[in-house]
Design an enzyme around this catalytic site. Structure first.
Site, PDB file in Angstrom:
ATOM      1  N   ASP A 106       0.878  -1.172   0.000  1.00 56.24           N
ATOM      2  CA  ASP A 106       0.000   0.000   0.000  1.00 56.24           C
ATOM      3  C   ASP A 106       0.917   1.223   0.000  1.00 56.24           C
ATOM      4  O   ASP A 106       1.642   1.455   0.975  1.00 56.24           O
ATOM      5  CB  ASP A 106      -0.886  -0.021   1.256  1.00 56.24           C
ATOM      6  CG  ASP A 106      -1.865   1.141   1.283  1.00 56.24           C
ATOM      7  OD1 ASP A 106      -1.612   2.160   0.599  1.00 56.24           O
ATOM      8  OD2 ASP A 106      -2.874   1.032   1.988  1.00 56.24           O
ATOM      9  N   TYR A 198      -9.616  14.577  -5.895  1.00 55.88           N
ATOM     10  CA  TYR A 198      -8.696  14.016  -6.896  1.00 55.88           C
ATOM     11  C   TYR A 198      -7.849  15.123  -7.512  1.00 55.88           C
ATOM     12  O   TYR A 198      -6.615  15.047  -7.556  1.00 55.88           O
ATOM     13  CB  TYR A 198      -9.535  13.299  -7.956  1.00 55.88           C
ATOM     14  CG  TYR A 198      -8.760  12.768  -9.131  1.00 55.88           C
ATOM     15  CD1 TYR A 198      -8.072  11.563  -9.036  1.00 55.88           C
ATOM     16  CD2 TYR A 198      -8.737  13.443 -10.352  1.00 55.88           C
ATOM     17  CE1 TYR A 198      -7.374  11.052 -10.134  1.00 55.88           C
ATOM     18  CE2 TYR A 198      -8.053  12.937 -11.445  1.00 55.88           C
ATOM     19  CZ  TYR A 198      -7.373  11.746 -11.324  1.00 55.88           C
ATOM     20  OH  TYR A 198      -6.678  11.244 -12.398  1.00 55.88           O
ATOM     21  N   LYS A 202      -3.782  15.720  -7.397  1.00 53.58           N
ATOM     22  CA  LYS A 202      -2.971  15.667  -8.621  1.00 53.58           C
ATOM     23  C   LYS A 202      -2.250  17.006  -8.859  1.00 53.58           C
ATOM     24  O   LYS A 202      -1.153  17.024  -9.407  1.00 53.58           O
ATOM     25  CB  LYS A 202      -3.831  15.272  -9.825  1.00 53.58           C
ATOM     26  CG  LYS A 202      -4.377  13.840  -9.767  1.00 53.58           C
ATOM     27  CD  LYS A 202      -3.293  12.776  -9.930  1.00 53.58           C
ATOM     28  CE  LYS A 202      -3.877  11.374 -10.079  1.00 53.58           C
ATOM     29  NZ  LYS A 202      -2.873  10.329 -10.279  1.00 53.58           N
TER      30      LYS A 202
HETATM   31  N1  NAP Z   1      -8.107   6.191 -16.226  1.00 57.61           N
HETATM   32  C1  NAP Z   1      -8.073   7.477 -16.503  1.00 57.61           C
HETATM   33  O1  NAP Z   1      -8.902   7.985 -17.275  1.00 57.61           O
HETATM   34  C2  NAP Z   1      -7.011   8.360 -15.911  1.00 57.61           C
HETATM   35  C3  NAP Z   1      -6.934   9.700 -16.310  1.00 57.61           C
HETATM   36  C4  NAP Z   1      -5.930  10.522 -15.795  1.00 57.61           C
HETATM   37  C5  NAP Z   1      -5.024   9.989 -14.888  1.00 57.61           C
HETATM   38  N2  NAP Z   1      -5.136   8.678 -14.500  1.00 57.61           N
HETATM   39  C6  NAP Z   1      -4.161   8.173 -13.543  1.00 57.61           C
HETATM   40  O2  NAP Z   1      -3.491   7.054 -14.113  1.00 57.61           O
HETATM   41  C7  NAP Z   1      -3.143   6.119 -13.071  1.00 57.61           C
HETATM   42  C8  NAP Z   1      -3.683   4.747 -13.437  1.00 57.61           C
HETATM   43  O3  NAP Z   1      -5.087   4.834 -13.635  1.00 57.61           O
HETATM   44  P1  NAP Z   1      -5.983   3.561 -13.982  1.00 57.61           P
HETATM   45  O4  NAP Z   1      -7.198   4.076 -14.633  1.00 57.61           O
HETATM   46  O5  NAP Z   1      -5.178   2.517 -14.645  1.00 57.61           O
HETATM   47  O6  NAP Z   1      -6.384   3.105 -12.482  1.00 57.61           O
HETATM   48  P2  NAP Z   1      -6.970   1.707 -11.960  1.00 57.61           P
HETATM   49  O7  NAP Z   1      -7.414   0.822 -13.073  1.00 57.61           O
HETATM   50  O8  NAP Z   1      -7.938   2.034 -10.883  1.00 57.61           O
HETATM   51  O9  NAP Z   1      -5.661   1.013 -11.308  1.00 57.61           O
HETATM   52  C9  NAP Z   1      -5.058   1.587 -10.201  1.00 57.61           C
HETATM   53  C10 NAP Z   1      -3.899   0.706  -9.755  1.00 57.61           C
HETATM   54  O10 NAP Z   1      -3.334   1.297  -8.578  1.00 57.61           O
HETATM   55  C11 NAP Z   1      -3.378   0.344  -7.505  1.00 57.61           C
HETATM   56  N3  NAP Z   1      -3.550   1.088  -6.258  1.00 57.61           N
HETATM   57  C12 NAP Z   1      -4.551   1.922  -5.904  1.00 57.61           C
HETATM   58  N4  NAP Z   1      -4.341   2.406  -4.675  1.00 57.61           N
HETATM   59  C13 NAP Z   1      -3.158   1.874  -4.249  1.00 57.61           C
HETATM   60  C14 NAP Z   1      -2.403   1.995  -3.065  1.00 57.61           C
HETATM   61  N5  NAP Z   1      -2.807   2.751  -2.030  1.00 57.61           N
HETATM   62  N6  NAP Z   1      -1.240   1.298  -2.962  1.00 57.61           N
HETATM   63  C15 NAP Z   1      -0.812   0.515  -3.992  1.00 57.61           C
HETATM   64  N7  NAP Z   1      -1.495   0.377  -5.142  1.00 57.61           N
HETATM   65  C16 NAP Z   1      -2.659   1.033  -5.262  1.00 57.61           C
HETATM   66  C17 NAP Z   1      -4.532  -0.589  -7.859  1.00 57.61           C
HETATM   67  O11 NAP Z   1      -4.436  -1.864  -7.230  1.00 57.61           O
HETATM   68  P3  NAP Z   1      -5.163  -2.181  -5.805  1.00 57.61           P
HETATM   69  O12 NAP Z   1      -6.510  -1.540  -5.845  1.00 57.61           O
HETATM   70  O13 NAP Z   1      -5.177  -3.672  -5.710  1.00 57.61           O
HETATM   71  O14 NAP Z   1      -4.281  -1.572  -4.763  1.00 57.61           O
HETATM   72  C18 NAP Z   1      -4.325  -0.704  -9.366  1.00 57.61           C
HETATM   73  O15 NAP Z   1      -3.277  -1.604  -9.641  1.00 57.61           O
HETATM   74  C19 NAP Z   1      -3.718   6.701 -11.779  1.00 57.61           C
HETATM   75  O16 NAP Z   1      -2.727   7.415 -11.091  1.00 57.61           O
HETATM   76  C20 NAP Z   1      -4.795   7.633 -12.273  1.00 57.61           C
HETATM   77  O17 NAP Z   1      -5.087   8.682 -11.363  1.00 57.61           O
HETATM   78  C21 NAP Z   1      -6.098   7.853 -14.993  1.00 57.61           C
END
Ligand code: NAP
Length: 291
Positions: A106, A198, A202
């Site tokens: 975590d 959020y 960020k």
């Molecule tokens: N998707 C979008 O449209 C978007 C847009 C802009 C920016 N982003 C950024 O891109 C990144 C990836 O996004 P995503 O959409 O791929 O997210 P996602 O599918 O929700 O995946 C998030 C990952 O982070 C892990 N995680 C979450 N909290 C954690 C913690 N406290 N410690 C360790 N691991 C943790 C999750 O695993 P567990 O839950 O098992 O811990 C998962 O592997 C994020 O930083 C997000 O803010 C995403």
């Protein structure tokens, strides 16, 4: 016979070309472009044989980054909190032939992050690239949010990356090179209504990342700030919705799945790894984010 330049012979036209201001503008532009290309070549950083640690590499963007880094010949280390999702991710990376280490962690817990860094160093020797990808999002109006919601987003999206950066920096400094990539968001450049915890977290990450880039540059450690717009990672399934849950889910899910508004995750990962190779300072992903 007079030439079309108005003089006789060749010496006069050459002199005219050499003294024409347009020649100098063109030559300067060509020299600058050549300098940039040389700079890119000199700072190019191949992933083959490198160790890449991706926090939150168990699904979504993080898992796609791990797949592409593994295909490029990197050793990949991933972490996440959920053991089952982690095991599935490790299995799929191993099946494609990548050298992979996976452990639960975590990122909001400084001790767990220190343990993660020790684990990766013990397994792979050192860490060349840290990708701070783990993140969370809460969706809803500010009246539905409490201070605890803001603290939760800050803990994951700001303190998580900071914990990993502080743990990995002494090792990168002693090696005199490294790459740190912070996956922020366009919400860290423009504050988005109904995403305030959020966006605030960020914004903090973008501030950290940009300052760090300037401070570390001379030490051979290059920091890249990534600001994606929406990407099709399936993230609405893992987001927390507050206030009118159904309405909040609907707008977030529609935007996330609409091709003109959101970006394909494979393409996003390719762009990010290209920036790692070239040591770029910023990556802005998806058309609406650029606009
Ligand atoms: N998707 C979008 O449209 C978007 C847009 C802009 C920016 N982003 C950024 O891109 C990144 C990836 O996004 P995503 O959409 O791929 O997210 P996602 O599918 O929700 O995946 C998030 C990952 O982070 C892990 N995680 C979450 N909290 C954690 C913690 N406290 N410690 C360790 N691991 C943790 C999750 O695993 P567990 O839950 O098992 O811990 C998962 O592997 C994020 O930083 C997000 O803010 C995403």
């Amino acid at each position: 016979m007079p030439s079309k330049w108005g003089g006789r012979g060749r010496a006069i036209p050459l002199l005219r070309i050499a003294t024409d201001p347009r020649t100098w503008v063109f030559a300067s532009a060509a020299a600058a472009a050549g300098g940039r290309a040389l700079g890119r070549w000199l700072t190019r950083f191949e992933l083959r044989g490198r160790t890449v640690l991706i926090t939150g590499g168990t699904r979504g963007l993080g898992l796609e980054l791990a797949r592409q880094a593994g295909s490029a010949g990197a050793r990949v280390a991933i972490c996440g909190r959920d053991a089952d999702t982690l095991a599935r991710a490790r299995e799929s990376l191993s099946q494609m032939g990548a050298a992979v280490l996976a452990t639960t962690c975590d990122v909001t817990d400084r001790n767990q992050v220190a343990e993660l860094i020790r684990f990766v160093q013990a397994g792979f020797g050192h860490i060349d690239v840290l990708i701070n990808n783990a993140g969370m999002v809460e969706v809803g109006p500010v009246e539905a949010m409490t201070a605890v919601d803001f603290e939760r987003d800050m803990a994951t999206n700001f303190w998580g990356p900071l914990n990993a950066i502080l743990a990995v920096l002494p090792h990168m400094r002693s090696r005199g090179e490294g790459r740190i990539v912070n996956i922020a968001s366009i919400g860290g450049k423009l504050s988005v209504p109904h995403l305030l915890p959020y966006s605030s977290s960020k914004f903090a990450l973008v501030g950290l990342s940009e300052g760090l880039r300037a401070e570390l540059r001379a030490s051979g450690i290059l920091v890249t700030t990534v600001c994606p717009g929406l990407m099709r990672t399936g993230s609405p399934r893992h987001a927390t919705f507050k206030g009118r849950h159904d309405a909040e889910y609907t707008w977030f899910n529609l935007a996330d799945n609409f091709p003109l508004l959101s970006m394909d995750v494979e393409r996003a990962a390719r762009r990010i790894l290209r920036a790692v190779r070239h040591g770029n300072s910023h990556v802005v992903l998806s058309l609406p984010a650029k606009v």
